[in-house]
Design an enzyme around this catalytic site. Sequence first.
Site, PDB file in Angstrom:
ATOM      1  N   HIS A   1     -43.476 -51.889  27.410  1.00 40.93           N
ATOM      2  CA  HIS A   1     -43.717 -53.328  27.328  1.00 40.93           C
ATOM      3  C   HIS A   1     -44.192 -53.843  28.683  1.00 40.93           C
ATOM      4  CE1 HIS A   1     -43.385 -57.380  25.859  1.00 40.93           C
ATOM      5  NE2 HIS A   1     -42.534 -57.713  26.813  1.00 40.93           N
TER       6      HIS A   1
ATOM      7  N   SER B   1     -46.432 -60.996  26.304  1.00 37.81           N
ATOM      8  CA  SER B   1     -45.020 -61.216  25.986  1.00 37.81           C
ATOM      9  C   SER B   1     -44.794 -62.692  25.692  1.00 37.81           C
ATOM     10  CB  SER B   1     -44.139 -60.703  27.129  1.00 37.81           C
ATOM     11  OG  SER B   1     -42.799 -60.580  26.723  1.00 37.81           O
TER      12      SER B   1
ATOM     13  N   GLU C   1     -43.293 -50.147  23.151  1.00 38.04           N
ATOM     14  CA  GLU C   1     -42.616 -51.408  23.479  1.00 38.04           C
ATOM     15  C   GLU C   1     -41.090 -51.247  23.414  1.00 38.04           C
ATOM     16  OE1 GLU C   1     -44.210 -54.168  24.295  1.00 38.04           O
ATOM     17  OE2 GLU C   1     -46.206 -54.094  23.389  1.00 38.04           O
TER      18      GLU C   1
END
Length: 518
Positions: free
Chosen positions: A428, A219, A334
């Site tokens: 995610h 991320s 995600e």
Amino acid sequence: MQVGMKTTCALAFAGLILGLSTAAYADSLSIKTEQGKVQGKSINGGKVNAFLGLPYAAPPIGDLRWKAPQPAAKWKGDRDATKFAAHCAQNHVFDYMVFQDAGPSEDCLYLNVYTPADATEKSKLPVMYWIHGGGYSGGGSDEPRHNGDFLPTKGVVLVTINYRLGVFGFLATSDLAKEAGGSAGNYALMDMVAGLQWVKENIKKFGGDPDNVTIFGESAGSFAVSTLIAAQPARGLFAKGIGESGAAFSDVLPTDTLDTRLKKDDEWVAGLGVKSLAELRALPTDKVLDASKAKKGGFPPDIDGKFLTEQVPETYAAGKQAHVPLLAGWNRDEGSFLANGMTADKWKGMAAGLFKDRAPEFLTLYPGDTDEQAANSAIAYGSDAFIAFGTWKWLDAHRKTGDSPVYRYHFELRALPSKYHPGTFAFHSDDIEYVFGTLDTRPGETVRPEDRTLSDQFMSYWTNFAKTGDPNGAGLPVWPKYDKDDSLIHLDSPITAGPDALRPRYEFLLKGMPAFRM
């Protein structure tokens, strides 16, 4: 008499061997760094040695708040390296971010080193340097999900770092720019480089090879990897990069111009009631954090003129980034947050609102003729807009101009529902515990045999890449290079590989995509 003497000699010899091995064991937990000696501890049943809370820069407090990191002070005697140092001061970001230290602080520029228990100064093991995620505003090096108990057993030295976050990591005002000779902001990115410089100077003592460092992150950590590959101050401090779900090729974590940031941040500081930079630096941590919550757009990186002189994609387009092997990709779901309550009618209305006359083409790529199909397309588009498209652009850019091998993955094994992640998604950040072998740290989730198998494969691929720049190795399905046919690997149960089938979606988005905000 002879028997007694033989027994005595044997016992003496055994005692000598035991004493030598005990001394060697003790020595392996005592390391002399450039700053001083540190005393670590053994973890994972004696398989790994951990050295926690090592300072890589001076505490960024007082007059050092909002300044480039300064060298860490030296000390005499042994420093206790058996406990995590404080994670960096931050507002609450995500419920699933938990920490193992005593609490947050601005005095947080520390890192952790994990080594195989048998590593010595002559081992020259590859080094993996982890940059945590959290939107540049949350997280820390001591989250249980990226503990170092397991990855080093694959023959690497692991380093995990803290770096300044949010307002403390990126504030850029006119006064700060004047003080620093015209540039301001990006202290967090400078922290990452300072940590890499510490690794260059010290990691050999822990069994690592300072000339074989792989930076990797997820991320915001992946955004950072793409940025460090582009940034001149980081040049020569690493040899490879791994990016998990993110790149500085999108507006999710935008990079402002310096002029834009100075205007925005000056306005924010004006509302704090301080009259000087000294008064601003004297404000309590909690007051600064509380005030930062209301600032629209937060505190992203900026083109400060020194650390970053242009937008990251421009550096790659010109081939001026570090030419290092790259492994990167993202997770199937995600954008799982967009699936809630989606219907065919809502989806078609959203398509018309977002893409106007391009909506029919959009709906051929992200169809929504039924509610179920619309929900799946919502996840697919949410994934692309949030993370996948930017990461794809990074991979494509480095493939064109990086003069180095590129490998692409798509993580697809759907997790079972857990305390923080209801539903079956490859969501995610889902990859983190697979990469670190820490699936058992997930609260309230049943870990399946296929999860453990894939986690072991993840760790092997990642550490193989750190060793040689190629993730392939004995006992693993073949991972093709991301080359002319867009081949990638599908990390699922079982693992498969083949040409990319989603390129038409990204070529469509290249023609224009609405700004995405979480």
